[in-house]
Scaffold this active site. Sequence first.
Site, mmCIF file in Angstrom:
data_model
loop_
_atom_site.group_PDB
_atom_site.id
_atom_site.type_symbol
_atom_site.label_atom_id
_atom_site.label_comp_id
_atom_site.label_asym_id
_atom_site.label_seq_id
_atom_site.Cartn_x
_atom_site.Cartn_y
_atom_site.Cartn_z
ATOM 1 N N HIS A 1 29.122 32.808 33.009
ATOM 2 C CA HIS A 1 30.353 33.591 32.866
ATOM 3 C C HIS A 1 30.108 35.085 32.786
ATOM 4 C CE1 HIS A 1 32.257 29.773 30.977
ATOM 5 N NE2 HIS A 1 32.158 29.702 32.284
ATOM 6 N N ILE B 1 32.331 40.266 31.902
ATOM 7 C CA ILE B 1 32.349 38.970 31.227
ATOM 8 C C ILE B 1 33.662 38.269 31.561
ATOM 9 C CG2 ILE B 1 32.185 37.785 29.013
ATOM 10 C CD1 ILE B 1 31.062 40.500 27.929
ATOM 11 N N CYS B 2 33.556 36.998 31.906
ATOM 12 C CA CYS B 2 34.749 36.219 32.196
ATOM 13 C C CYS B 2 35.112 35.459 30.927
ATOM 14 C CB CYS B 2 34.451 35.254 33.341
ATOM 15 S SG CYS B 2 35.807 34.170 33.736
ATOM 16 N N LEU B 3 35.990 36.040 30.125
ATOM 17 C CA LEU B 3 36.349 35.433 28.842
ATOM 18 C C LEU B 3 37.839 35.703 28.629
ATOM 19 C CD1 LEU B 3 35.074 34.047 26.342
ATOM 20 C CD2 LEU B 3 34.787 36.304 25.353
ATOM 21 N N TRP C 1 41.348 37.466 36.558
ATOM 22 C CA TRP C 1 40.412 36.385 36.274
ATOM 23 C C TRP C 1 41.134 35.050 36.423
ATOM 24 C CZ3 TRP C 1 35.528 37.875 35.737
ATOM 25 C CH2 TRP C 1 35.258 39.175 35.283
#
Lengths: 483, 154
Positions: free
Chosen positions: B86, B93-95, B147
């Site tokens: 991620h 950051i993919c959060l 995202w």
Amino acid sequence: MLLNFCDPCLRTEVSCSTVSTEGYEVTNLTKDNSKGFLAYSCIKPPIHIDLKFICNIQISHVIIWPSVGAQKSSGFQLSSKAIDDQAIQHTVLAAGYLNSNDVGVLFYRRDIDESVSNTPYHFLRRYIKISNQRSVNQASNLRICILKTENSVPALGRIEVWGRVSRCCGRDVIASIHSMWIRKHIPQDSQSNKTTAIDPISTRKPQNRSEILVNVPEEFLDPITCEIMIQPVTLPSGKIIDQNTLEKHEANEALWGRTLTDPFTGMPFNEFRRPIAASALKSRIDKYLLENSDLDEIKKLPRVLGSKFKPTAPRGRLLKLPATITKNDTTKDNVEIMTKTQHSLSTIQSSCHKRKAHHHTLPVVAVCSKQAAGPSKIMKRAKVITSKNNECIKTIKKEPTIIKIDSKLEENIQDVLSSLKRFSSPQHSICEFESCSCCSNSILYRLPCKHIVCRKVLTSITSLQCKCCGTPYKTCDPKRIYQ
Amino acid sequence: MAAMSPSKRRLQRELMSLVREPPPGVFVDGDEVGQNLTQWIVHMEGAKGTLYEGEQFQLQFKFSSKYPFDSPEVTFIGGNIPVHPHVYSNGHICLSILTDDWSPALSVQSVCLSIVSMLSSCKEKKRPPDNSFYVKTCNKNPKKTKWSYHDDSV
């Protein structure tokens, strides 16, 4: 360490040779308020302002802001003496005459770096004579003489006298004065105590501010914005935040196309899970604000007038009840009415017991005051009614007078009970969601007569009467329904 | 000096609490951050017993004036960017809590904890599948990326 001896924490005594305008006393110069000093309107220069320091000081620099509003002094002379004695003359240290474009004047010793004082560029700069060593290095009194004004009353906006505690004072005096200064100016939590001595003017204000924040009780601060709450509301999650924060959160959620949720749990609000006013906390905050209203920080805070969360009608009606019960009348169905009353009385009693039980099992409720205070008050009232009713019943037994009991009693009781919050059985509460006639999905409001209208209809009503039944209501009565 | 803006006050308090009692594996240099409150560098350490044990990371937080109502911009910076499904190689950051699921009740501390737990739960060190394409085309600000969260297990 450089200290500002005009700071209130160092208790410099200040006096003036003339009378001052009311509200602009010379003592303002050693206080935190920014009003400044103005001589009485007929006074002409020259006038003296005498400062008597807590100890002998070594003067480093003196900054003078000469204007109060449109009033501006333009000529100053500094003089000092080392011994606090009337008989001894002051030694002149410096003098300066301002041009119209000078904002203030800085007097400083030739042997210090003037950038230390951090005064703005458009200040007049003048040296302090250090030929008379004692009066500069061990000054106990400083006299500021206003020699000239710009066609105005002698005025002095603010002064700062920066210096060190003189070496002749002894170590313990120096230490105790430093600790007086540190206690006020270096908050325990700040890491920036190094900068104080280097950059005294620019850091002064923020330090005062953080000091105030340190003193505000934690529970008065909004957990999200860390500011004093103006209108605290209790969320379903139990956290208390400011109404304003909640509104900001709502606006932000709307950007994502979402409805308002509890920011702590993400749960949407509905009829039983919605923010309620924390009025007990609010009154404590209000008291705190009132007591500390002289602080600049608190002066700027907005205040709330009146309340959005006013309790609605039914309580008032209940009080009138006993009077109508005792009215005599001859009707046939009195027996029926009596049983009805007894029935309803028993419901009141049982609900009182119930409520009492909840009241005990849920001590948390104390936080959300209005709701918590409500039941107990009503309980008392209900008790009054029961006792009065018992008397009535007794009288009925003694002498066969026929009593008419207000047929609205049942209705009134229902009314009161429905307005109470029930913690145990939410399904039990009235739940007739008849949606508005025109649309079902917009924002809905409930009027005191229990009719539900949408926002569009509500704003179109100008007469303040329900469209369906004509019951009048007040502007604060419609309650939003969260679905 | 202008009045302290609301976001500053909140950041000041967060910094104080983070310096005083940091969560395990997280370190903030109070003096460094105190200079400029709108941009923080948080030092982070891979948790023991995970794939990232012994590694050091730097997280950069950028706060807008609308913080805490607006989410901070959080990226990994420095030489060591964790290799994680991620985390893109440019540090993004993919959060979800950093964009869509942000709530003003979250804080720097809770974001740090989320990232530590995201790293700790990793089973295999690899870059996201679309890494090279994303890194070439993305905006510098990760908040500008739309995202799509394809893994709900973290």
